[in-house]
Design a protein around this motif. Structure first.
Motif, PDB file in Angstrom:
ATOM      1  N   ARG A   1       0.834  -1.201   0.000  1.00  0.00           N
ATOM      2  CA  ARG A   1       0.000   0.000   0.000  1.00  0.00           C
ATOM      3  C   ARG A   1       0.870   1.252   0.000  1.00  0.00           C
ATOM      4  NH1 ARG A   1      -1.888   3.356   3.687  1.00  0.00           N
ATOM      5  NH2 ARG A   1      -1.235   2.157   5.521  1.00  0.00           N
ATOM      6  N   SER A   2       1.921   1.252   0.816  1.00  0.00           N
ATOM      7  CA  SER A   2       2.844   2.390   0.872  1.00  0.00           C
ATOM      8  C   SER A   2       3.559   2.588  -0.456  1.00  0.00           C
ATOM      9  CB  SER A   2       3.875   2.183   1.977  1.00  0.00           C
ATOM     10  OG  SER A   2       3.261   2.165   3.229  1.00  0.00           O
ATOM     11  N   TYR A   3       3.966   1.486  -1.068  1.00  0.00           N
ATOM     12  CA  TYR A   3       4.658   1.556  -2.353  1.00  0.00           C
ATOM     13  C   TYR A   3       3.801   2.284  -3.391  1.00  0.00           C
ATOM     14  CZ  TYR A   3       6.571   0.086  -6.824  1.00  0.00           C
ATOM     15  OH  TYR A   3       7.072   0.071  -8.100  1.00  0.00           O
ATOM     16  N   TYR A   4       2.500   1.972  -3.408  1.00  0.00           N
ATOM     17  CA  TYR A   4       1.605   2.600  -4.371  1.00  0.00           C
ATOM     18  C   TYR A   4       1.072   3.951  -3.902  1.00  0.00           C
ATOM     19  CZ  TYR A   4       1.656  -1.429  -7.425  1.00  0.00           C
ATOM     20  OH  TYR A   4       2.054  -2.407  -8.294  1.00  0.00           O
ATOM     21  N   GLY A   5       1.425   4.369  -2.683  1.00  0.00           N
ATOM     22  CA  GLY A   5       1.005   5.673  -2.180  1.00  0.00           C
ATOM     23  C   GLY A   5      -0.491   5.771  -1.933  1.00  0.00           C
ATOM     24  N   LEU A   6      -1.093   4.669  -1.509  1.00  0.00           N
ATOM     25  CA  LEU A   6      -2.537   4.634  -1.290  1.00  0.00           C
ATOM     26  C   LEU A   6      -2.883   4.742   0.187  1.00  0.00           C
ATOM     27  CD1 LEU A   6      -3.337   1.617  -3.659  1.00  0.00           C
ATOM     28  CD2 LEU A   6      -3.684   4.050  -4.148  1.00  0.00           C
TER      29      LEU A   6
ATOM     30  N   PHE B   1       8.048  -9.596  -7.188  1.00  0.00           N
ATOM     31  CA  PHE B   1       7.531  -8.384  -6.556  1.00  0.00           C
ATOM     32  C   PHE B   1       7.483  -8.544  -5.046  1.00  0.00           C
ATOM     33  CE2 PHE B   1       4.327  -5.166  -5.435  1.00  0.00           C
ATOM     34  CZ  PHE B   1       4.940  -4.067  -6.010  1.00  0.00           C
ATOM     35  N   VAL B   2       7.181  -9.743  -4.562  1.00  0.00           N
ATOM     36  CA  VAL B   2       7.195  -9.987  -3.115  1.00  0.00           C
ATOM     37  C   VAL B   2       8.608  -9.767  -2.576  1.00  0.00           C
ATOM     38  CG1 VAL B   2       6.926 -11.745  -1.312  1.00  0.00           C
ATOM     39  CG2 VAL B   2       5.183 -11.504  -3.083  1.00  0.00           C
ATOM     40  N   ALA B   3       9.612 -10.244  -3.308  1.00  0.00           N
ATOM     41  CA  ALA B   3      11.003 -10.026  -2.896  1.00  0.00           C
ATOM     42  C   ALA B   3      11.318  -8.528  -2.886  1.00  0.00           C
ATOM     43  CB  ALA B   3      11.953 -10.760  -3.828  1.00  0.00           C
ATOM     44  N   PHE B   4      10.820  -7.804  -3.884  1.00  0.00           N
ATOM     45  CA  PHE B   4      11.016  -6.362  -3.927  1.00  0.00           C
ATOM     46  C   PHE B   4      10.369  -5.696  -2.710  1.00  0.00           C
ATOM     47  CE2 PHE B   4       9.046  -2.280  -4.859  1.00  0.00           C
ATOM     48  CZ  PHE B   4      10.164  -1.504  -5.067  1.00  0.00           C
ATOM     49  N   LEU B   5       9.159  -6.129  -2.340  1.00  0.00           N
ATOM     50  CA  LEU B   5       8.480  -5.543  -1.185  1.00  0.00           C
ATOM     51  C   LEU B   5       9.277  -5.763   0.096  1.00  0.00           C
ATOM     52  CD1 LEU B   5       4.705  -6.359  -1.763  1.00  0.00           C
ATOM     53  CD2 LEU B   5       5.819  -4.124  -1.873  1.00  0.00           C
ATOM     54  N   ARG B   6       9.908  -6.917   0.211  1.00  0.00           N
ATOM     55  CA  ARG B   6      10.749  -7.160   1.386  1.00  0.00           C
ATOM     56  C   ARG B   6      11.861  -6.118   1.461  1.00  0.00           C
ATOM     57  NH1 ARG B   6      10.608 -13.074  -0.108  1.00  0.00           N
ATOM     58  NH2 ARG B   6       8.856 -13.857   1.105  1.00  0.00           N
ATOM     59  N   ASP B   7      12.494  -5.851   0.333  1.00  0.00           N
ATOM     60  CA  ASP B   7      13.548  -4.839   0.293  1.00  0.00           C
ATOM     61  C   ASP B   7      12.976  -3.452   0.567  1.00  0.00           C
ATOM     62  OD1 ASP B   7      15.446  -6.753  -0.251  1.00  0.00           O
ATOM     63  OD2 ASP B   7      15.383  -6.427  -2.418  1.00  0.00           O
ATOM     64  N   PHE B   8      11.806  -3.165   0.009  1.00  0.00           N
ATOM     65  CA  PHE B   8      11.138  -1.877   0.220  1.00  0.00           C
ATOM     66  C   PHE B   8      10.863  -1.668   1.702  1.00  0.00           C
ATOM     67  CE2 PHE B   8       7.278   0.758   0.454  1.00  0.00           C
ATOM     68  CZ  PHE B   8       7.661   1.851  -0.304  1.00  0.00           C
ATOM     69  N   GLU B   9      10.411  -2.727   2.379  1.00  0.00           N
ATOM     70  CA  GLU B   9      10.173  -2.648   3.820  1.00  0.00           C
ATOM     71  C   GLU B   9      11.439  -2.252   4.564  1.00  0.00           C
ATOM     72  OE1 GLU B   9       8.819  -6.719   4.413  1.00  0.00           O
ATOM     73  OE2 GLU B   9       7.049  -5.856   5.350  1.00  0.00           O
ATOM     74  N   LYS B  10      12.526  -2.925   4.241  1.00  0.00           N
ATOM     75  CA  LYS B  10      13.796  -2.662   4.918  1.00  0.00           C
ATOM     76  C   LYS B  10      14.257  -1.231   4.681  1.00  0.00           C
ATOM     77  CE  LYS B  10      15.232  -7.451   4.637  1.00  0.00           C
ATOM     78  NZ  LYS B  10      16.055  -8.406   3.918  1.00  0.00           N
ATOM     79  N   ILE B  11      14.183  -0.792   3.452  1.00  0.00           N
ATOM     80  CA  ILE B  11      14.629   0.551   3.102  1.00  0.00           C
ATOM     81  C   ILE B  11      13.807   1.608   3.820  1.00  0.00           C
ATOM     82  CG2 ILE B  11      14.725   2.231   1.206  1.00  0.00           C
ATOM     83  CD1 ILE B  11      15.429  -0.196  -0.623  1.00  0.00           C
ATOM     84  N   ASN B  12      12.511   1.368   3.929  1.00  0.00           N
ATOM     85  CA  ASN B  12      11.606   2.360   4.500  1.00  0.00           C
ATOM     86  C   ASN B  12      11.273   2.123   5.968  1.00  0.00           C
ATOM     87  OD1 ASN B  12      10.828   4.234   2.237  1.00  0.00           O
ATOM     88  ND2 ASN B  12      10.551   2.233   1.295  1.00  0.00           N
ATOM     89  N   GLY B  13      11.955   1.186   6.586  1.00  0.00           N
ATOM     90  CA  GLY B  13      11.766   0.967   8.008  1.00  0.00           C
ATOM     91  C   GLY B  13      10.430   0.379   8.393  1.00  0.00           C
ATOM     92  N   ILE B  14       9.811  -0.352   7.479  1.00  0.00           N
ATOM     93  CA  ILE B  14       8.518  -0.958   7.780  1.00  0.00           C
ATOM     94  C   ILE B  14       8.767  -2.389   8.262  1.00  0.00           C
ATOM     95  CG2 ILE B  14       6.196  -1.425   6.906  1.00  0.00           C
ATOM     96  CD1 ILE B  14       6.761   0.497   4.622  1.00  0.00           C
ATOM     97  N   ILE B  15       9.649  -2.522   9.212  1.00  0.00           N
ATOM     98  CA  ILE B  15       9.974  -3.833   9.762  1.00  0.00           C
ATOM     99  C   ILE B  15       9.243  -3.988  11.081  1.00  0.00           C
ATOM    100  CG2 ILE B  15      11.834  -5.332  10.553  1.00  0.00           C
ATOM    101  CD1 ILE B  15      11.876  -4.704   7.516  1.00  0.00           C
ATOM    102  N   HIS B  16       8.604  -5.098  11.247  1.00  0.00           N
ATOM    103  CA  HIS B  16       7.817  -5.345  12.445  1.00  0.00           C
ATOM    104  C   HIS B  16       8.293  -6.611  13.137  1.00  0.00           C
ATOM    105  CE1 HIS B  16       4.910  -2.300  11.321  1.00  0.00           C
ATOM    106  NE2 HIS B  16       4.952  -2.780  10.106  1.00  0.00           N
ATOM    107  N   ASN B  17       8.368  -6.582  14.430  1.00  0.00           N
ATOM    108  CA  ASN B  17       8.605  -7.773  15.229  1.00  0.00           C
ATOM    109  C   ASN B  17       7.337  -7.997  16.029  1.00  0.00           C
ATOM    110  OD1 ASN B  17      11.286  -8.177  14.464  1.00  0.00           O
ATOM    111  ND2 ASN B  17      11.920  -6.530  15.831  1.00  0.00           N
ATOM    112  N   TYR B  18       6.577  -8.993  15.656  1.00  0.00           N
ATOM    113  CA  TYR B  18       5.313  -9.228  16.317  1.00  0.00           C
ATOM    114  C   TYR B  18       4.911 -10.687  16.153  1.00  0.00           C
ATOM    115  CZ  TYR B  18       3.929  -8.781  11.478  1.00  0.00           C
ATOM    116  OH  TYR B  18       3.856  -8.916  10.125  1.00  0.00           O
ATOM    117  N   THR B  19       3.896 -11.073  16.859  1.00  0.00           N
ATOM    118  CA  THR B  19       3.307 -12.387  16.693  1.00  0.00           C
ATOM    119  C   THR B  19       1.817 -12.196  16.470  1.00  0.00           C
ATOM    120  OG1 THR B  19       2.980 -12.590  19.066  1.00  0.00           O
ATOM    121  CG2 THR B  19       4.993 -13.547  18.171  1.00  0.00           C
TER     122      THR B  19
END
Length: 80
Positions: free
Chosen positions: A10-15, A59-77
């Motif tokens: 969602r963030s990638y597409y700016g929605l 694209f899923v692999a790209f999203l993983r990288d996008f998360e890391k770059i943009n700090g959208i990393i979550h530690n949760y259960t």
């Protein structure tokens, strides 16, 4: 696709959550609950996202990288 990847997509597409929900045919509250780990994404939601945004393994692999770059990393259960 893990719940936090939905937020990255969602963030990638700016929605906004509402815009994203409208595009995949689900309520904004559903998207919010998934992004905030109150609900696990259903198979129907994942299928709708995959169809709407033409998600590939690459694209899923790209999203993983996008998360890391943009700090959208979550530690949760997930809780049921």
């Amino acid at each position: 696709m893990k719940p936090h990847m939905i937020k990255a997509l969602r963030s990638y597409y700016g929605l906004t959550q509402g815009e994203f929900a409208s595009q995949v045919g689900f309520a904004r509250t559903t998207i919010s609950e998934v992004e905030n780990m109150r609900k696990y994404p259903s198979a129907a939601l994942l299928a709708a996202i995959t169809r709407q945004f033409e998600i590939t393994d690459e694209f899923v692999a790209f999203l993983r990288d996008f998360e890391k770059i943009n700090g959208i990393i979550h530690n949760y259960t997930l809780t049921n």
